[in-house]
Design a protein around this motif. Structure first.
Motif: not given
Length: 689
Positions: A428-442
């Motif tokens: 779940a943490d990895a999913i959240a990190d993935f989502e945060a990266g996409v929303n940061d355009y990273s």
């Protein structure tokens, strides 16, 4: 358009800057297109409706001139490269929903519609301008066949862009000391009537647009300087016979066509419209995206920021289209510490990479993770091998293979036990990190979320040592590891789509890993699956040595040919140097004496945040310490600059750059900004005479 976190209820479109249809693709070109593809796939993993479009740029001066030199019709010339790009992109899993080109009728119709809207709203007028003219051939000189000096930074520039210095768009006639690249003679200027888009009247809108704009900091901040300096109106016609005619009958007799940067970005709309025409508006509605509530994301190279953050949104605003939500601009890419050079054959060509037998996923991973998207990055075969062997083979591949092999041999699939809370939370943490990266355009952060999860998986299996347990005790460990492997497949899919598909298939999962969303990472894996195979293979050191030797031999051969055919000056290392001609205009001794040039020493250096190139320096010149802003961030290790002896022009007019006052100019030589110094230890503040 919204500024809500992805996924939103609005349709999104991701576009990539159009490749210019006049040469082969190398891996430096691929950085932007792989980046756009990874971002699109990542948005879709979040559940965002997204179209991915681009097309070939068919118009403009270089194509017209090259076609003349090759004695071929410019459309036929450009179409050859367009077809090559259409075939090459899918081989690197760059999967456009639509890939068109700018000479198609859809783009012509939309271009004329938008230009007519600019006219109707009073944003176009006529101005008399001086156009570069080749006196020998008695014809106008196309933009890129004029070279000279940039009036803003003093670097060498071509007719419409300072591509060697500050990167600014240059209007016709702005370039100083123009020379014809065709004849080598000084170019003349002649009066011609051209059409201008009154961008200056949209300065307030554009300032607000930049406040709203998402994406990379370079795209958000670089254009502010141009607005603060005062926007100039934009010439949107050219003296050329290749391109779209200016709409209406008036300009046809004047042999004017639209400037290539008018119709090029409109291809984004045209390509999206073509996609809708193919799949139907119920599947994807281009008009909703571009005219109603779409999320428009442009993925581009850093050298075309101005076009996408000034000219393009200004056109969209007047023509009543949606403005972009984000502009994601890449940094530059070098090859083993030096620039790519197609003329010296110093490049890793796209076709060459594939011919060497390397999987496209390996390059996609390297381009995505070796640095942040806006950072300048370097490619070398040695570094490529290190990342493949260390991260893909040693971390991701090693974890997936050892976990699934143990599961197959001991349980013939996934053990029938519950997933542990520890691993469920970690996924779940990895999913959240993935989502945060996409929303940061990273896309780098999004991909790292998957690799870090695989790293955790390796530590987890090593910590529990299931090979030392009986089946009952080992079952919960292996159940957790299989779930981690499935999650890694889901999270890695945007960056390494073919490898993720193979891992998905090894788990005997139903459907396609490309079509599932992030929720699938926590869904239970199949009960039974077969024996796995290795996902990646190590690259031997001797293979890299061979590749480096091939590149060096090719560059040397091309350089030797250039030395034979050219009168260019050779440098100390034997390479050909393209030196600027000596200035013909002389200054007298009094003018030289008026220059107050001092010996100095850098006492402090710090990079300026959000600037790609600028460094703030404190320079001790004996009598005082001056603050100087210098564009050397990409060319020097900033941390090593303190205590460096330099030469400073002390009576340079003060300037303000990125909010910092610059009181002087540090002198440097050449494109690599070789800092000037003194041979002996002259006292600080000594005047250069």
């Amino acid at each position: 358009m919204s500024h809500d976190e992805f996924p939103t209820d609005n349709p999104a479109v991701v576009t990539c800057g159009l490749p210019y249809a006049n040469g082969d693709l190398h891996i430096g070109h691929l950085r932007t297109y792989v980046g756009g593809d990874v971002l699109t796939r990542a948005l879709e993993k979040l559940g965002q409706e997204t179209a991915f479009v681009s097309g070939s740029d068919m118009h403009g001066t270089p194509i017209a001139v090259q076609a003349i030199e090759d004695d071929i019709d410019p459309e036929a010339f450009a179409l050859e490269y367009h077809q090559q790009y259409e075939e090459t992109f899918p081989r690197f899993s760059v999967d456009f929903d639509n890939y068109g080109h700018t000479h198609q009728e859809t783009n012509r119709e939309l271009t004329h519609e938008i230009v007519e809207a600019l006219e109707a709203e009073g944003y176009v007028d006529e101005q008399q301008i001086k156009v570069a003219w080749d006196p020998e051939d008695d014809q106008p000189l196309p933009d890129r066949y004029v070279v000279g000096t940039c009036p803003y930074c003093g670097e060498q520039a071509r007719g419409d862009e300072c591509d060697e210095g500050c990167g600014r768009h240059l209007e016709p006639g702005e370039i100083e000391d123009p020379v014809s690249k065709i004849s080598g003679n000084p170019a003349e200027y002649r009066e011609r009537t051209h059409k201008f888009f009154k961008v200056s009247e949209l300065a307030d809108y554009l300032s607000g647009f930049l406040d709203r704009l998402e994406g990379t900091p370079n795209a958000q901040n670089q254009p502010r300087q141009w607005i603060e300096e005062g926007l100039q109106d934009w010439c949107i016609t050219r003296d050329l016979d290749w391109g779209f005619d200016y709409p209406g009958d008036e300009a046809e007799s004047e042999d004017l066509v639209l400037y290539v940067w008018v119709d090029a970005p409109i291809e984004y709309i045209a390509s999206t419209k073509q996609y809708t025409e193919r799949v139907g508006p119920d599947t994807y509605d281009w008009a909703e995206t571009w005219k109603e509530s779409g999320e428009i994301v442009h993925v581009i190279g850093r050298d075309i920021i101005q076009h996408h953050t000034i000219f393009w949104p200004a056109m969209l605003q007047v023509a009543e289209y949606n403005e972009p939500r984000a502009v994601v601009a890449s940094g530059f890419m070098s090859l083993d510490g030096d620039a790519f050079s197609t003329s010296r054959n110093r490049a890793i060509w796209a076709e060459e990479y594939l011919d060497e037998g390397f999987h496209p996923d390996l390059l996609r991973y390297y381009l995505t993770t070796v640095g942040g998207f806006q950072d300048d990055i370097d490619f070398s075969w040695d570094r490529f091998r290190e990342r493949v062997n260390g991260e893909l083979v040693g971390t991701v591949g090693n974890f997936a293979y050892r976990s699934l092999l143990f599961a197959y041999r001991n349980f013939e699939g996934t053990p029938d036990v519950e997933l542990s809370t520890e691993v469920e939370d970690r996924i779940a943490d990895a999913i959240a990190d993935f989502e945060a990266g996409v929303n940061d355009y990273s896309i780098r952060k999004a991909t790292q979320a998957a690799v870090e999860l695989a790293t955790f998986g390796n530590e987890y299996i090593q910590r529990h040592e299931p090979w030392n347990l009986d089946d009952e005790a080992a079952a919960p460990v292996i159940r957790d590891c299989v779930q981690i492997a499935k999650a890694v497949a889901v999270l890695m899919q945007p960056t390494t789509p073919e490898t993720a598909r193979r891992l998905w298939d090894q788990l005997d999962e139903d459907g396609s890993v490309a079509e599932v969303t992030l929720d699938a990472a926590l869904e239970a894996p199949p009960v039974a699956f077969g024996e796995p195979t290795e996902l990646f293979e190590k690259i031997p050191a001797e293979r890299v040595a061979d590749l480096n030797e091939k590149l060096e031999q090719r560059v040397q051969a091309t350089t030797a040919d250039a030395e034979t055919e050219s009168d260019d000056t050779a440098g100390d290392d034997g390479t050909v140097m393209d030196l600027e001609p000596l200035a013909e205009e002389r200054i007298d001794f009094d003018d030289f004496q008026a220059l107050d040039i001092r010996v100095g020493q850098i006492v402090e250096a710090e990079p300026i945040e959000d600037s790609d190139d600028l460094v703030r320096l404190d320079v001790d010149i004996g009598l005082e310490t001056r603050q100087v802003v210098a564009g050397i961030k990409q060319l020097h290790d900033v941390e090593t600059l303190p205590e460096t002896r330099v030469v400073l022009l002390a009576n340079m007019e003060k300037a303000e750059l990125f909010g910092y006052e610059s009181n002087g100019m540090v002198l440097a030589a050449g494109e690599e900004a070789d800092l000037l110094t003194t041979q002996a230890d002259a006292p600080l503040g000594s005047k250069i005479r």
